[in-house]
Design a protein around this motif. Structure first.
Motif, PDB file in Angstrom:
ATOM      1  N   MET A 181      32.897 -72.925  -9.468  1.00 29.03           N
ATOM      2  CA  MET A 181      33.959 -72.313 -10.268  1.00 29.03           C
ATOM      3  C   MET A 181      33.439 -71.915 -11.642  1.00 29.03           C
ATOM      4  O   MET A 181      33.743 -70.833 -12.154  1.00 29.03           O
ATOM      5  N   HIS A 182      32.681 -72.804 -12.251  1.00 33.75           N
ATOM      6  CA  HIS A 182      32.068 -72.539 -13.552  1.00 33.75           C
ATOM      7  C   HIS A 182      30.586 -72.900 -13.454  1.00 33.75           C
ATOM      8  O   HIS A 182      30.218 -73.821 -12.723  1.00 33.75           O
ATOM      9  N   GLY A 183      29.742 -72.210 -14.193  1.00 32.19           N
ATOM     10  CA  GLY A 183      28.338 -72.574 -14.205  1.00 32.19           C
ATOM     11  C   GLY A 183      27.423 -71.438 -14.597  1.00 32.19           C
ATOM     12  O   GLY A 183      27.809 -70.256 -14.577  1.00 32.19           O
ATOM     13  N   PRO A 184      26.183 -71.757 -14.940  1.00 26.67           N
ATOM     14  CA  PRO A 184      25.238 -70.753 -15.445  1.00 26.67           C
ATOM     15  C   PRO A 184      24.774 -69.749 -14.405  1.00 26.67           C
ATOM     16  O   PRO A 184      24.131 -68.760 -14.761  1.00 26.67           O
ATOM     17  N   GLU A 185      25.106 -69.979 -13.108  1.00 19.72           N
ATOM     18  CA  GLU A 185      24.743 -68.981 -12.104  1.00 19.72           C
ATOM     19  C   GLU A 185      25.437 -67.645 -12.357  1.00 19.72           C
ATOM     20  O   GLU A 185      24.938 -66.584 -11.963  1.00 19.72           O
ATOM     21  N   HIS A 186      26.592 -67.670 -13.056  1.00 16.23           N
ATOM     22  CA  HIS A 186      27.289 -66.420 -13.378  1.00 16.23           C
ATOM     23  C   HIS A 186      26.495 -65.564 -14.361  1.00 16.23           C
ATOM     24  O   HIS A 186      26.691 -64.341 -14.415  1.00 16.23           O
ATOM     25  N   HIS A 187      25.617 -66.199 -15.120  1.00 14.85           N
ATOM     26  CA  HIS A 187      24.816 -65.458 -16.096  1.00 14.85           C
ATOM     27  C   HIS A 187      23.782 -64.574 -15.411  1.00 14.85           C
ATOM     28  O   HIS A 187      23.324 -63.583 -15.991  1.00 14.85           O
ATOM     29  N   PHE A 188      23.422 -64.931 -14.176  1.00 12.71           N
ATOM     30  CA  PHE A 188      22.557 -64.079 -13.357  1.00 12.71           C
ATOM     31  C   PHE A 188      23.393 -63.175 -12.462  1.00 12.71           C
ATOM     32  O   PHE A 188      23.016 -62.033 -12.187  1.00 12.71           O
ATOM     33  N   LEU A 189      24.535 -63.685 -12.013  1.00 13.87           N
ATOM     34  CA  LEU A 189      25.391 -62.909 -11.111  1.00 13.87           C
ATOM     35  C   LEU A 189      25.760 -61.556 -11.709  1.00 13.87           C
ATOM     36  O   LEU A 189      25.698 -60.520 -11.027  1.00 13.87           O
ATOM     37  N   VAL A 190      26.157 -61.556 -12.989  1.00 17.36           N
ATOM     38  CA  VAL A 190      26.610 -60.311 -13.621  1.00 17.36           C
ATOM     39  C   VAL A 190      25.517 -59.236 -13.638  1.00 17.36           C
ATOM     40  O   VAL A 190      25.728 -58.128 -13.125  1.00 17.36           O
ATOM     41  N   PRO A 191      24.325 -59.497 -14.213  1.00 20.63           N
ATOM     42  CA  PRO A 191      23.306 -58.437 -14.174  1.00 20.63           C
ATOM     43  C   PRO A 191      22.838 -58.127 -12.762  1.00 20.63           C
ATOM     44  O   PRO A 191      22.488 -56.979 -12.465  1.00 20.63           O
ATOM     45  N   ALA A 192      22.860 -59.111 -11.868  1.00 15.92           N
ATOM     46  CA  ALA A 192      22.378 -58.878 -10.505  1.00 15.92           C
ATOM     47  C   ALA A 192      23.242 -57.864  -9.760  1.00 15.92           C
ATOM     48  O   ALA A 192      22.728 -56.923  -9.135  1.00 15.92           O
ATOM     49  N   VAL A 193      24.565 -58.030  -9.823  1.00 16.10           N
ATOM     50  CA  VAL A 193      25.424 -57.096  -9.098  1.00 16.10           C
ATOM     51  C   VAL A 193      25.439 -55.724  -9.772  1.00 16.10           C
ATOM     52  O   VAL A 193      25.558 -54.693  -9.096  1.00 16.10           O
ATOM     53  N   LEU A 194      25.292 -55.698 -11.099  1.00 11.98           N
ATOM     54  CA  LEU A 194      25.235 -54.404 -11.794  1.00 11.98           C
ATOM     55  C   LEU A 194      23.948 -53.658 -11.462  1.00 11.98           C
ATOM     56  O   LEU A 194      23.968 -52.445 -11.210  1.00 11.98           O
ATOM     57  N   ILE A 195      22.831 -54.365 -11.456  1.00  4.92           N
ATOM     58  CA  ILE A 195      21.555 -53.739 -11.086  1.00  4.92           C
ATOM     59  C   ILE A 195      21.622 -53.185  -9.666  1.00  4.92           C
ATOM     60  O   ILE A 195      21.224 -52.044  -9.395  1.00  4.92           O
ATOM     61  N   THR A 196      22.133 -53.992  -8.760  1.00  9.00           N
ATOM     62  CA  THR A 196      22.183 -53.602  -7.351  1.00  9.00           C
ATOM     63  C   THR A 196      23.047 -52.374  -7.141  1.00  9.00           C
ATOM     64  O   THR A 196      22.628 -51.402  -6.493  1.00  9.00           O
ATOM     65  N   THR A 197      24.246 -52.393  -7.681  1.00  6.69           N
ATOM     66  CA  THR A 197      25.156 -51.274  -7.458  1.00  6.69           C
ATOM     67  C   THR A 197      24.708 -50.024  -8.215  1.00  6.69           C
ATOM     68  O   THR A 197      24.896 -48.904  -7.728  1.00  6.69           O
ATOM     69  N   TYR A 198      24.089 -50.217  -9.367  1.00  5.15           N
ATOM     70  CA  TYR A 198      23.585 -49.062 -10.129  1.00  5.15           C
ATOM     71  C   TYR A 198      22.481 -48.336  -9.363  1.00  5.15           C
ATOM     72  O   TYR A 198      22.515 -47.102  -9.229  1.00  5.15           O
ATOM     73  N   TYR A 199      21.521 -49.079  -8.861  1.00  4.35           N
ATOM     74  CA  TYR A 199      20.419 -48.431  -8.157  1.00  4.35           C
ATOM     75  C   TYR A 199      20.819 -47.946  -6.769  1.00  4.35           C
ATOM     76  O   TYR A 199      20.235 -46.979  -6.256  1.00  4.35           O
ATOM     77  N   ASN A 200      21.818 -48.569  -6.164  1.00  9.82           N
ATOM     78  CA  ASN A 200      22.349 -48.008  -4.927  1.00  9.82           C
ATOM     79  C   ASN A 200      23.057 -46.687  -5.201  1.00  9.82           C
ATOM     80  O   ASN A 200      22.923 -45.723  -4.434  1.00  9.82           O
ATOM     81  N   LYS A 201      23.798 -46.640  -6.299  1.00  9.20           N
ATOM     82  CA  LYS A 201      24.528 -45.423  -6.648  1.00  9.20           C
ATOM     83  C   LYS A 201      23.579 -44.289  -7.009  1.00  9.20           C
ATOM     84  O   LYS A 201      23.832 -43.115  -6.677  1.00  9.20           O
ATOM     85  N   THR A 202      22.504 -44.611  -7.700  1.00 10.91           N
ATOM     86  CA  THR A 202      21.552 -43.585  -8.122  1.00 10.91           C
ATOM     87  C   THR A 202      20.457 -43.339  -7.079  1.00 10.91           C
ATOM     88  O   THR A 202      19.498 -42.619  -7.348  1.00 10.91           O
ATOM     89  N   GLU A 203      20.624 -43.941  -5.906  1.00 11.69           N
ATOM     90  CA  GLU A 203      19.720 -43.749  -4.758  1.00 11.69           C
ATOM     91  C   GLU A 203      18.288 -44.137  -5.092  1.00 11.69           C
ATOM     92  O   GLU A 203      17.327 -43.448  -4.728  1.00 11.69           O
ATOM     93  N   LYS A 204      18.137 -45.294  -5.779  1.00 18.62           N
ATOM     94  CA  LYS A 204      16.825 -45.840  -6.088  1.00 18.62           C
ATOM     95  C   LYS A 204      16.756 -47.329  -5.708  1.00 18.62           C
ATOM     96  O   LYS A 204      16.394 -48.183  -6.512  1.00 18.62           O
ATOM     97  N   PRO A 205      17.127 -47.650  -4.462  1.00 17.92           N
ATOM     98  CA  PRO A 205      17.180 -49.063  -4.068  1.00 17.92           C
ATOM     99  C   PRO A 205      15.823 -49.763  -4.111  1.00 17.92           C
ATOM    100  O   PRO A 205      15.765 -50.991  -4.172  1.00 17.92           O
ATOM    101  N   GLY A 206      14.753 -48.996  -4.113  1.00 18.46           N
ATOM    102  CA  GLY A 206      13.422 -49.586  -4.171  1.00 18.46           C
ATOM    103  C   GLY A 206      13.151 -50.319  -5.476  1.00 18.46           C
ATOM    104  O   GLY A 206      12.208 -51.118  -5.551  1.00 18.46           O
ATOM    105  N   LEU A 207      13.965 -50.064  -6.510  1.00 20.49           N
ATOM    106  CA  LEU A 207      13.772 -50.717  -7.802  1.00 20.49           C
ATOM    107  C   LEU A 207      14.533 -52.036  -7.921  1.00 20.49           C
ATOM    108  O   LEU A 207      14.325 -52.795  -8.871  1.00 20.49           O
ATOM    109  N   ILE A 208      15.417 -52.308  -6.971  1.00 23.49           N
ATOM    110  CA  ILE A 208      16.307 -53.462  -7.098  1.00 23.49           C
ATOM    111  C   ILE A 208      15.536 -54.775  -7.147  1.00 23.49           C
ATOM    112  O   ILE A 208      15.797 -55.637  -8.004  1.00 23.49           O
TER     113      ILE A 208
END
Length: 231
Positions: A83-110
């Motif tokens: 529910m709470h914990g420091p894993e969210h500090h990685f979760l936020v940039p991780a999902v943003l990186i993933t969806t950004y590079y999927n959207k820009t068609e550069k999944p090789g950078l993920i």
């Protein structure tokens, strides 16, 4: 076990004004900390996030999503993400990186960017929101921006945008006030980031309406005061 409490016994957590040398109940390492449960149990950040960081990374590596909130909701549904914990500090940039590079068609950078985000996020320890006045979820949006822009301390526009991204996320989080809720702050950070990326980078990530499904696990939930509360 009580939601949001000690993962050893379920008891309430207490936050100390002064750090104490506490032995982690899992790895037995003795570490200075400001938090333990009322029964004396203490879980260090490393053990608290055990498997959570790896879970986040593996799901993101396999995802083709372009919707940060949907991907975050999927990951947070797993019991490894507490529910709470420091894993969210990685979760936020991780999902943003993933969806950004999927959207820009550069999944090789993920993969490369996730590895860097994971290392940076580990420097944002549990309790940052209350003890440092800087929510780790909000800092995670700056990690995301710095990585996709390849920002360094000597950058100009990239430096500006990375810091501006963090400041906007933290402002949204601060305006909601306490107490901590890692789910709420994650949603606020992600929604702020989606708008920021569209405004400054002209990349339109997918959006969805957020209705929190975690509120029953959070005994500090603000209920109707939170815009994500389903009631």
């Amino acid at each position: 076990m009580a939601s949001g409490g000690c993962i050893i016994c379920g008891s309430d957590l207490i936050y100390l004004n002064e750090s104490e040398s506490l032995q982690c109940s899992i790895c037995k390492e003795t570490i200075l900390s400001n938090a333990r449960c009322v029964q004396g149990h203490f879980i260090c950040d490393h053990c608290h996030e055990l498997d959570g960081f790896e879970l986040i990374q593996q799901i993101c590596l396999k995802s083709s999503s372009t919707n940060p909130v949907e991907l975050a909701n999927l990951i947070m549904s797993f019991p490894e993400i507490k529910m709470h914990g420091p894993e969210h500090h990685f979760l936020v940039p991780a999902v943003l990186i993933t969806t950004y590079y999927n959207k820009t068609e550069k999944p090789g950078l993920i993969s490369e960017k996730l590895n860097k985000a994971r290392e940076r996020a580990k420097n944002i320890h549990g309790g940052f929101c209350g003890f440092y006045g800087t929510c780790g979820a909000g800092v995670g949006t700056g990690i995301f921006m710095s990585l996709i822009l390849n920002s360094t301390p000597l950058s100009k526009e990239e430096w500006k945008l990375s810091n501006l991204m963090t400041s906007k996320s933290l402002l949204e989080i601060a305006n909601y006030g306490g107490p901590r809720c890692c789910k709420r702050d994650t949603f606020l950070s992600l929604e702020t980031s989606v708008d920021f990326v569209e405004e400054h980078l002209n990349i339109k990530l997918d959006k969805s309406t957020v209705k929190c499904k975690f509120f029953e696990r959070n005994k500090e939930c603000k209920n109707q005061e939170c815009k994500y509360y389903p009631g």
